[in-house]
Enzyme design. Sequence first.
Site, PDB file in Angstrom:
ATOM      1  N   PHE A 150       0.804  -1.227   0.000  1.00  0.00           N
ATOM      2  CA  PHE A 150       0.000   0.000   0.000  1.00  0.00           C
ATOM      3  C   PHE A 150       0.836   1.276   0.000  1.00  0.00           C
ATOM      4  CE2 PHE A 150       0.783  -0.067   4.599  1.00  0.00           C
ATOM      5  CZ  PHE A 150       0.960   1.284   4.866  1.00  0.00           C
ATOM      6  N   LYS A 174      -1.023  -7.101  -9.526  1.00  0.00           N
ATOM      7  CA  LYS A 174      -2.057  -7.210  -8.488  1.00  0.00           C
ATOM      8  C   LYS A 174      -1.668  -6.170  -7.426  1.00  0.00           C
ATOM      9  CE  LYS A 174      -2.989  -8.405  -4.789  1.00  0.00           C
ATOM     10  NZ  LYS A 174      -3.358  -7.448  -3.713  1.00  0.00           N
ATOM     11  N   GLU A 177      -5.026  -3.935  -2.292  1.00  0.00           N
ATOM     12  CA  GLU A 177      -6.469  -3.650  -2.301  1.00  0.00           C
ATOM     13  C   GLU A 177      -6.790  -2.407  -1.478  1.00  0.00           C
ATOM     14  OE1 GLU A 177      -4.755  -6.013  -0.905  1.00  0.00           O
ATOM     15  OE2 GLU A 177      -5.811  -7.135   0.647  1.00  0.00           O
ATOM     16  N   ARG A 178      -5.784  -1.904  -0.711  1.00  0.00           N
ATOM     17  CA  ARG A 178      -6.047  -0.691   0.074  1.00  0.00           C
ATOM     18  C   ARG A 178      -5.834   0.579  -0.748  1.00  0.00           C
ATOM     19  NH1 ARG A 178      -3.160  -1.738   5.743  1.00  0.00           N
ATOM     20  NH2 ARG A 178      -1.710  -3.081   4.626  1.00  0.00           N
ATOM     21  N   SER A 227       5.098  -6.964   3.557  1.00  0.00           N
ATOM     22  CA  SER A 227       5.648  -7.292   4.875  1.00  0.00           C
ATOM     23  C   SER A 227       6.467  -8.581   4.800  1.00  0.00           C
ATOM     24  CB  SER A 227       4.499  -7.463   5.867  1.00  0.00           C
ATOM     25  OG  SER A 227       3.640  -8.464   5.396  1.00  0.00           O
ATOM     26  N   CYS A 282       9.603   1.726   3.615  1.00  0.00           N
ATOM     27  CA  CYS A 282      10.470   0.610   4.017  1.00  0.00           C
ATOM     28  C   CYS A 282      11.884   1.112   4.259  1.00  0.00           C
ATOM     29  CB  CYS A 282      10.465  -0.476   2.959  1.00  0.00           C
ATOM     30  SG  CYS A 282      11.205   0.067   1.435  1.00  0.00           S
ATOM     31  N   GLU A 383       9.258  -4.091  13.279  1.00  0.00           N
ATOM     32  CA  GLU A 383       8.863  -2.995  12.396  1.00  0.00           C
ATOM     33  C   GLU A 383       7.550  -2.399  12.910  1.00  0.00           C
ATOM     34  OE1 GLU A 383       7.462  -3.954   8.325  1.00  0.00           O
ATOM     35  OE2 GLU A 383       8.637  -2.221   7.678  1.00  0.00           O
TER      36      GLU A 383
HETATM   37  P1  NAD Z   1       1.286  -6.683   3.026  1.00  0.00           P
HETATM   38  O1  NAD Z   1       2.292  -7.778   3.119  1.00  0.00           O
HETATM   39  O2  NAD Z   1       0.159  -6.674   3.981  1.00  0.00           O
HETATM   40  O3  NAD Z   1       0.593  -6.670   1.566  1.00  0.00           O
HETATM   41  C1  NAD Z   1       1.353  -6.621   0.389  1.00  0.00           C
HETATM   42  C2  NAD Z   1       0.593  -7.336  -0.730  1.00  0.00           C
HETATM   43  O4  NAD Z   1       0.434  -8.712  -0.381  1.00  0.00           O
HETATM   44  C3  NAD Z   1      -0.796  -6.785  -1.000  1.00  0.00           C
HETATM   45  O5  NAD Z   1      -0.986  -6.736  -2.404  1.00  0.00           O
HETATM   46  C4  NAD Z   1      -1.726  -7.788  -0.331  1.00  0.00           C
HETATM   47  O6  NAD Z   1      -2.955  -7.925  -1.022  1.00  0.00           O
HETATM   48  C5  NAD Z   1      -0.941  -9.090  -0.393  1.00  0.00           C
HETATM   49  N1  NAD Z   1      -1.140  -9.949   0.784  1.00  0.00           N
HETATM   50  C6  NAD Z   1      -1.238  -9.558   2.074  1.00  0.00           C
HETATM   51  N2  NAD Z   1      -1.370 -10.626   2.883  1.00  0.00           N
HETATM   52  C7  NAD Z   1      -1.345 -11.721   2.094  1.00  0.00           C
HETATM   53  C8  NAD Z   1      -1.435 -13.122   2.344  1.00  0.00           C
HETATM   54  N3  NAD Z   1      -1.556 -13.612   3.569  1.00  0.00           N
HETATM   55  N4  NAD Z   1      -1.387 -13.958   1.293  1.00  0.00           N
HETATM   56  C9  NAD Z   1      -1.235 -13.486   0.041  1.00  0.00           C
HETATM   57  N5  NAD Z   1      -1.150 -12.173  -0.254  1.00  0.00           N
HETATM   58  C10 NAD Z   1      -1.199 -11.288   0.752  1.00  0.00           C
HETATM   59  O7  NAD Z   1       2.102  -5.317   3.075  1.00  0.00           O
HETATM   60  P2  NAD Z   1       1.535  -3.821   3.189  1.00  0.00           P
HETATM   61  O8  NAD Z   1       1.000  -3.592   4.562  1.00  0.00           O
HETATM   62  O9  NAD Z   1       0.686  -3.502   2.033  1.00  0.00           O
HETATM   63  O10 NAD Z   1       2.883  -2.980   3.011  1.00  0.00           O
HETATM   64  C11 NAD Z   1       3.718  -2.589   4.064  1.00  0.00           C
HETATM   65  C12 NAD Z   1       4.907  -3.505   4.184  1.00  0.00           C
HETATM   66  O11 NAD Z   1       5.648  -3.504   2.968  1.00  0.00           O
HETATM   67  C13 NAD Z   1       5.896  -3.050   5.265  1.00  0.00           C
HETATM   68  O12 NAD Z   1       6.327  -4.188   5.964  1.00  0.00           O
HETATM   69  C14 NAD Z   1       7.035  -2.440   4.461  1.00  0.00           C
HETATM   70  O13 NAD Z   1       8.284  -2.457   5.109  1.00  0.00           O
HETATM   71  C15 NAD Z   1       7.037  -3.322   3.261  1.00  0.00           C
HETATM   72  N6  NAD Z   1       7.699  -2.693   2.137  1.00  0.00           N
HETATM   73  C16 NAD Z   1       8.923  -3.169   1.777  1.00  0.00           C
HETATM   74  C17 NAD Z   1       9.617  -2.565   0.739  1.00  0.00           C
HETATM   75  C18 NAD Z   1      10.974  -3.072   0.342  1.00  0.00           C
HETATM   76  O14 NAD Z   1      11.474  -2.644  -0.676  1.00  0.00           O
HETATM   77  N7  NAD Z   1      11.594  -3.960   1.091  1.00  0.00           N
HETATM   78  C19 NAD Z   1       9.038  -1.484   0.055  1.00  0.00           C
HETATM   79  C20 NAD Z   1       7.776  -1.040   0.449  1.00  0.00           C
HETATM   80  C21 NAD Z   1       7.109  -1.650   1.492  1.00  0.00           C
END
Ligand code: NAD
Length: 490
Positions: A150, A174, A177-178, A227, A282, A383
Amino acid sequence: MAERLKNYIDGAWLDAGAAEAVDVLNPATSVVLAEAPLSPATAVDAAARAGVPAYREWRRRPAGDRIQPLFKLKALMEENLDSLARTITNECGKTYGESVGEMRRAIENVEVACGIPALMQGVNNEDIAPGIDEHMIRQPLGVVAAITPFNFPGMIPFWFLPYAVATGNSFLLKPSERVPMTSAKLFELIEAAGFPQGVVQLVHGGRDTVNAILDHPEIKAVSFVGSTATARYIYSRASANGKRAQCQGGAKNPVVVMPDADMEMTARILADSAFGCAGQRCLAASVAIPVGGARKELTERMAGIASARKVGYGLDGGVEMGPVISAASKSRIEEWIAKGAREGASVLVDGRGKQVSGCEDGFFVFPTVLDNVPPGGEVARTEIFGPVLSLMHAATIEEAIGMVNDRGYGNMACIFTSDGASARRFRYEVNAGNVGINVGVAAPMAHFPFSGWGESFFGDLHAQAHHGVEFYTQTKVVVERWPRDWSRKF
Ligand code: NAD
């Protein structure tokens, strides 16, 4: 009722056929902006199937032709920068300036991918044996997919999309969704840029949609950002299904401040890193480690800057920090602040329980500074992903580097100093893939890979630049002999 967003499959905007949808909220106001459909596996299947013939035709076009729609897309992104940035601010919460900066980074990736005719060149040797030549060429994989988070709805899809299509693959996004509205807007531009049908596709959705991507036999590679828990899961399921995977996870980024640092500049940059995008980057600084005599002045300056930061709706003038993404995030962050206090830290600046006038329903947590956070505690290692800066204290640079390396994450580590030897030692010894020296957000430009380590990354080839080119191509080695080769006469 809010509009339910559509998927973009095989060159057409289609109803997702979803039984369920998620409300997309403006986090500054709680107003519902749209509905993100939770697309079923049939939508992923339709996109993956459409991607196959599209890829077969697309890969045959010369690289110089494949980049023409990218040049057009860059121009369209520039022309629509203002409305894209407003969309990001409205669905994601960050300030307008941060949203513009994010889109600039997206555009940079398009620019770099326009160099594909040179970037995807192979290598060769003539006469590996008399009259025999050997070549290594790069070929695309087929249909590839990216699943994005997101916090950067405009930028992160572009760590992947331009490289994937420029190298000759068809690409499926994909988005989170937020924050699906930015992608919807970008795909209108992608449609106008003139990619052939099925080469670039958009499928909205959540967990089940992702699982359909991970299990689909026609999808050959998966890129993920989000995450750590999800990254680990996606990496293992995609790999078990024989796909290439690159999965970027969460972070806990330490910043060491030496006593010889320029304190005014350091505090200003550190605050931008910790509180910019409401700490939802991140590459946000989340732990500051002043060394020796740096402690008093840095602590006072950080408390002063945190208390003065202007928080509000990101489209309002003068606002320096917006809300966090959701009510659940707000409560989680506030609980971490309380836990910090329970673990023995002092809450120097407390961002809980504050309101923004005119945005009383927004998800605001104001900048927070925790002092004396115990290095062995959970707050120091987890985090938080909100505007919370933890201060830990070290007597020497050895101790500070020890604290930096005492964690599973390895996304970023920074040092502020005016001493080259300290900077070099830090750069050499820290376990982190992105290192900042007198820089607070060490975000690699598009022509460098985004190089997280440890629990911040699962895979080997990172996003962006030549890593992206390698990830989206497979090498083919050709050993070639022509028995009546005329050159052997000479
Ligand atoms: P998230 O893991 O909740 O969601 C990311 C994506 O995964 C979304 O598209 C979501 O629909 C999907 N998803 C979520 N849970 C899932 C599951 N159980 N099974 C399958 N798909 C699933 O992450 P978020 O809250 O949207 O983003 C924040 C996180 O992203 C933070 O931890 C941040 O540090 C990390 N991030 C990392 C980087 C990097 O380059 N390392 C960059 C940006 C963000």
